[in-house]
Design an enzyme around this catalytic site. Structure first.
Site, mmCIF file in Angstrom:
data_model
loop_
_atom_site.group_PDB
_atom_site.id
_atom_site.type_symbol
_atom_site.label_atom_id
_atom_site.label_comp_id
_atom_site.label_asym_id
_atom_site.label_seq_id
_atom_site.Cartn_x
_atom_site.Cartn_y
_atom_site.Cartn_z
ATOM 1 N N LYS A 10 0.830 -1.211 0.000
ATOM 2 C CA LYS A 10 0.000 0.000 0.000
ATOM 3 C C LYS A 10 0.863 1.260 0.000
ATOM 4 O O LYS A 10 0.675 2.164 -0.817
ATOM 5 C CB LYS A 10 -0.907 -0.008 1.246
ATOM 6 C CG LYS A 10 -1.547 1.334 1.549
ATOM 7 C CD LYS A 10 -2.423 1.284 2.784
ATOM 8 C CE LYS A 10 -1.728 1.440 4.103
ATOM 9 N NZ LYS A 10 -1.483 2.808 4.563
ATOM 10 N N ASN A 11 1.805 1.325 0.933
ATOM 11 C CA ASN A 11 2.525 2.591 1.101
ATOM 12 C C ASN A 11 3.537 2.867 -0.015
ATOM 13 O O ASN A 11 3.959 4.008 -0.191
ATOM 14 C CB ASN A 11 3.186 2.652 2.479
ATOM 15 C CG ASN A 11 2.147 2.818 3.577
ATOM 16 O OD1 ASN A 11 0.992 3.149 3.290
ATOM 17 N ND2 ASN A 11 2.521 2.574 4.823
ATOM 18 N N CYS A 50 -4.959 12.756 12.705
ATOM 19 C CA CYS A 50 -5.416 11.449 12.234
ATOM 20 C C CYS A 50 -6.092 10.744 13.399
ATOM 21 O O CYS A 50 -6.203 11.295 14.483
ATOM 22 C CB CYS A 50 -4.269 10.643 11.630
ATOM 23 S SG CYS A 50 -3.354 9.693 12.808
ATOM 24 N N ARG A 85 -0.414 14.530 13.404
ATOM 25 C CA ARG A 85 0.697 14.076 12.560
ATOM 26 C C ARG A 85 1.118 15.259 11.704
ATOM 27 O O ARG A 85 0.507 15.551 10.682
ATOM 28 C CB ARG A 85 0.269 12.883 11.691
ATOM 29 C CG ARG A 85 0.252 11.581 12.476
ATOM 30 C CD ARG A 85 -0.354 10.457 11.684
ATOM 31 N NE ARG A 85 0.473 9.999 10.590
ATOM 32 C CZ ARG A 85 0.075 9.111 9.681
ATOM 33 N NH1 ARG A 85 -1.135 8.617 9.737
ATOM 34 N NH2 ARG A 85 0.882 8.723 8.720
ATOM 35 N N ASP A 142 4.144 0.383 12.360
ATOM 36 C CA ASP A 142 2.945 -0.216 11.755
ATOM 37 C C ASP A 142 2.719 -1.664 12.201
ATOM 38 O O ASP A 142 1.714 -2.276 11.828
ATOM 39 C CB ASP A 142 3.024 -0.155 10.223
ATOM 40 C CG ASP A 142 2.922 1.272 9.704
ATOM 41 O OD1 ASP A 142 2.497 2.148 10.478
ATOM 42 O OD2 ASP A 142 3.276 1.505 8.539
ATOM 43 N N ARG A 155 -8.775 -0.330 4.137
ATOM 44 C CA ARG A 155 -7.816 0.668 3.632
ATOM 45 C C ARG A 155 -6.486 0.007 3.300
ATOM 46 O O ARG A 155 -5.789 0.460 2.400
ATOM 47 C CB ARG A 155 -7.543 1.737 4.702
ATOM 48 C CG ARG A 155 -8.706 2.616 5.001
ATOM 49 C CD ARG A 155 -8.294 3.716 5.931
ATOM 50 N NE ARG A 155 -7.239 4.527 5.329
ATOM 51 C CZ ARG A 155 -6.716 5.614 5.870
ATOM 52 N NH1 ARG A 155 -7.148 6.027 7.039
ATOM 53 N NH2 ARG A 155 -5.786 6.298 5.263
HETATM 54 N N1 EPU Z 1 6.980 14.065 11.279
HETATM 55 C C1 EPU Z 1 7.138 15.373 11.613
HETATM 56 N N2 EPU Z 1 6.931 16.317 10.657
HETATM 57 C C2 EPU Z 1 6.584 16.008 9.384
HETATM 58 C C3 EPU Z 1 6.429 14.649 9.030
HETATM 59 C C4 EPU Z 1 6.636 13.697 10.011
HETATM 60 O O1 EPU Z 1 7.455 15.710 12.758
HETATM 61 O O2 EPU Z 1 6.413 16.916 8.555
HETATM 62 C C5 EPU Z 1 7.187 13.014 12.301
HETATM 63 C C6 EPU Z 1 5.924 12.241 12.605
HETATM 64 O O3 EPU Z 1 5.123 12.877 13.556
HETATM 65 C C7 EPU Z 1 6.465 10.918 13.083
HETATM 66 C C8 EPU Z 1 7.741 10.748 12.268
HETATM 67 O O4 EPU Z 1 8.063 12.040 11.768
HETATM 68 O O5 EPU Z 1 6.793 10.984 14.438
HETATM 69 C C9 EPU Z 1 7.656 9.791 11.117
HETATM 70 O O6 EPU Z 1 6.536 10.082 10.305
HETATM 71 P P1 EPU Z 1 6.581 9.861 8.736
HETATM 72 O O7 EPU Z 1 6.558 11.179 8.061
HETATM 73 O O8 EPU Z 1 7.714 8.938 8.433
HETATM 74 O O9 EPU Z 1 5.203 9.135 8.469
HETATM 75 P P2 EPU Z 1 4.257 9.292 7.220
HETATM 76 O O10 EPU Z 1 5.044 9.472 5.986
HETATM 77 O O11 EPU Z 1 3.174 10.245 7.526
HETATM 78 C C10 EPU Z 1 4.312 6.726 6.686
HETATM 79 C C11 EPU Z 1 3.308 5.635 6.481
HETATM 80 C C12 EPU Z 1 2.682 5.282 7.827
HETATM 81 C C13 EPU Z 1 3.774 4.847 8.782
HETATM 82 C C14 EPU Z 1 4.845 5.952 8.903
HETATM 83 C C15 EPU Z 1 6.030 5.559 9.753
HETATM 84 C C16 EPU Z 1 2.518 6.061 4.248
HETATM 85 C C17 EPU Z 1 1.413 6.484 3.357
HETATM 86 N N3 EPU Z 1 2.278 6.088 5.556
HETATM 87 O O12 EPU Z 1 3.598 7.841 7.201
HETATM 88 O O13 EPU Z 1 1.826 4.181 7.563
HETATM 89 O O14 EPU Z 1 3.236 4.608 10.060
HETATM 90 O O15 EPU Z 1 5.334 6.282 7.583
HETATM 91 O O16 EPU Z 1 6.648 4.452 9.232
HETATM 92 O O17 EPU Z 1 3.574 5.677 3.782
HETATM 93 C C18 EPU Z 1 -0.009 2.751 7.915
HETATM 94 O O18 EPU Z 1 0.247 2.202 6.833
HETATM 95 O O19 EPU Z 1 -0.817 2.260 8.746
HETATM 96 C C19 EPU Z 1 0.658 4.012 8.254
HETATM 97 C C20 EPU Z 1 0.169 4.851 9.155
#
Ligand code: EPU
Length: 420
Positions: A22-23, A116, A121, A304, A396
């Site tokens: 998915k991701n 979320c 987030r 995850d 999802r």
């Molecule tokens: N963070 C910030 N600022 C930002 C972005 C992130 O502080 O602008 C922090 C977040 O709060 C968190 C950390 O950085 O503490 C990591 O977040 P990340 O940006 O890596 O997460 P994401 O890209 O929003 C993806 C996956 C998530 C998964 C996370 C962590 C996708 C679409 N989503 O989210 O997947 O939990 O990486 O590995 O790729 C899921 O599939 O259930 C899911 C939530």
């Protein structure tokens, strides 16, 4: 609204195929905005989030056609540059259109995702990244409005390793003028898949070291075909289903290298594991041993998989401490698991799980995708019947989970329900 009715107690056995990630798909689909033309994506999982991304792209003028697990994407007709609130609120990954729209069309209007299901987030790193690349950013009535004649290369050093911000900045930088260096880049397999795809499209990306990427912007990219990598979280979830039910299962079409941290922890818990190029076999022990887990960025134990690990530890022989360092508040499954008899103390981002001898079926409620997975896992071993409400969350991110579980011997049915 559908719910799952699960009669617990069946040992799982047999083989299951893992679907596409998915991701990875959610990052690669928006990347197709970077070059006009036709793409063929294969091994595409059939998921609600993928449909949401397809709707979002369709609103921009992209045509997507799905046949089984193949998706044809035609980006020749892109004529809108806006990701509306109605779609972004359903799926945060919508933010991925920001980078490609901005770098290719010089304009993007993307709704801010908001909180979320489990808490805030932030997206500050995405926005700061775009600003550093030269975009003018305005926040207006819940929307990010980003503009730039042409982005320019820069150096971006992320304070926090972020999957989404790395992906977005990468997609913006590939068409920027000059060289961009990203330090502390995410290296999750889904980001590696994105880098590989962009290179296939003609991007010049050099992996200087494991967390440092150097991108030399090009004037134009070309469409490319791609096969989605396997979903490591779906794979991990099935392994835990096997372990928890005292079963013996083989998961096929997966990439064991992406799952090393999970496999190591399962071995610590007493599971016998054998891996091949694209399969993992698991034989569970008589009783699961208690194993602490702390979530980390890749290659650490994935956040995850945290909820599923708590479900496993609920029946372990002793206490386990599970700490989430990525999302401090991702524990909505804990009170629901306790309804099934789990003994868990939660202090901020640390769950202390004291293994019990048995769980007992009850009605529980899904709150988010991985929380739902953990409730289904617990339902598979709980005595009696467990009803998991609001299963739209599971749709999802897990393709036909009940069919795959049934094929392994689980007693799980999806029924439509008025309960909410
Ligand atoms: N963070 C910030 N600022 C930002 C972005 C992130 O502080 O602008 C922090 C977040 O709060 C968190 C950390 O950085 O503490 C990591 O977040 P990340 O940006 O890596 O997460 P994401 O890209 O929003 C993806 C996956 C998530 C998964 C996370 C962590 C996708 C679409 N989503 O989210 O997947 O939990 O990486 O590995 O790729 C899921 O599939 O259930 C899911 C939530």
């Amino acid at each position: 609204m559908d719910k799952f009715i699960i009669k617990g107690g069946n040992k799982l056995s047999g083989e299951v195929d893992i679907s596409g990630a998915k991701n990875a798909a959610l990052a690669l689909m928006p990347a197709a905005l970077l070059a006009s033309g036709e793409y063929a994506f294969t091994n595409m999982p059939d998921l609600r989030d993928i449909k949401t991304m397809a709707s979002l792209l369709s609103g921009l003028g992209v045509v997507t056609k799905r046949r089984g697990h193949r998706m044809a994407i035609d980006t020749a007709g892109v004529n809108k540059y806006e990701a509306p609130y109605e779609l972004v609120k359903k799926m945060r990954a919508s933010i991925y259109v920001l980078g490609p729209l901005l770098s290719r069309y010089g304009y993007a209007k993307v709704s801010m995702p908001g909180g979320c299901a489990w808490g805030p987030r932030p997206i500050n790193l995405h926005i700061e990244g775009m600003k550093k690349l030269g975009a003018k950013i305005e926040l207006d009535r819940g929307y990010i409005i980003a503009e730039a004649k042409r982005l320019h290369g820069t150096k971006i050093s992320f304070d926090v390793s972020s999957v989404g911000a790395t992906g977005n900045v990468l997609m913006a930088a590939v068409l920027a003028k000059g060289t961009t260096v990203i330090e502390n880049a995410a290296i999750e397999p889904e980001i590696t898949a994105l880098v590989d795809f962009l290179i296939k499209m003609g991007a010049k990306i050099n992996r200087v070291d494991s967390r440092k990427l150097e991108i030399e912007g090009v004037d134009e990219l070309n469409p490319a075909d791609v096969e989605m990598i396997p979903d490591r979280i779906e794979a991990g979830t099935f392994l835990i289903a096997g372990a928890l039910t005292g079963g013996e299962i083989k998961i096929n079409k997966c990439n064991p290298d992406d799952l090393i941290s999970v496999v190591e922890k399962l071995k610590d818990a007493g599971c016998l594991i054998n891996t091949g190029d694209s399969f993992i076999e698991l034989k569970s022990p008589k009783r699961i041993r208690n194993v602490d887990v702390t979530t980390e960025i890749y290659p650490g134990f994935p956040t995850d998989m945290q909820a599923q690990w708590i479900a496993l530890m609920a029946l372990a022989d002793g206490s386990a401490v599970i700490t989430d360092t990525i999302y401090y508040d991702r524990f909505k499954h804990v009170p629901e698991l306790m309804r099934l008899g789990a003994n868990i103390d939660l202090h901020e981002n640390v769950a202390v799980v004291r293994g019990v001898k048995k769980l007992t079926g009850a009605k529980v409620m899904s709150t988010d995708l991985r929380a739902s997975a953990s409730l289904i896992l617990a339902g598979l071993v709980a005595e009696g019947t467990t009803e998991v409400l609001r299963v739209y969350h599971i749709d999802r991110g897990y393709e036909a989970i009940e069919k795959k579980l049934r094929a392994l011997g689980a007693d799980i049915r999806r029924v439509s329900s008025k309960e909410y």
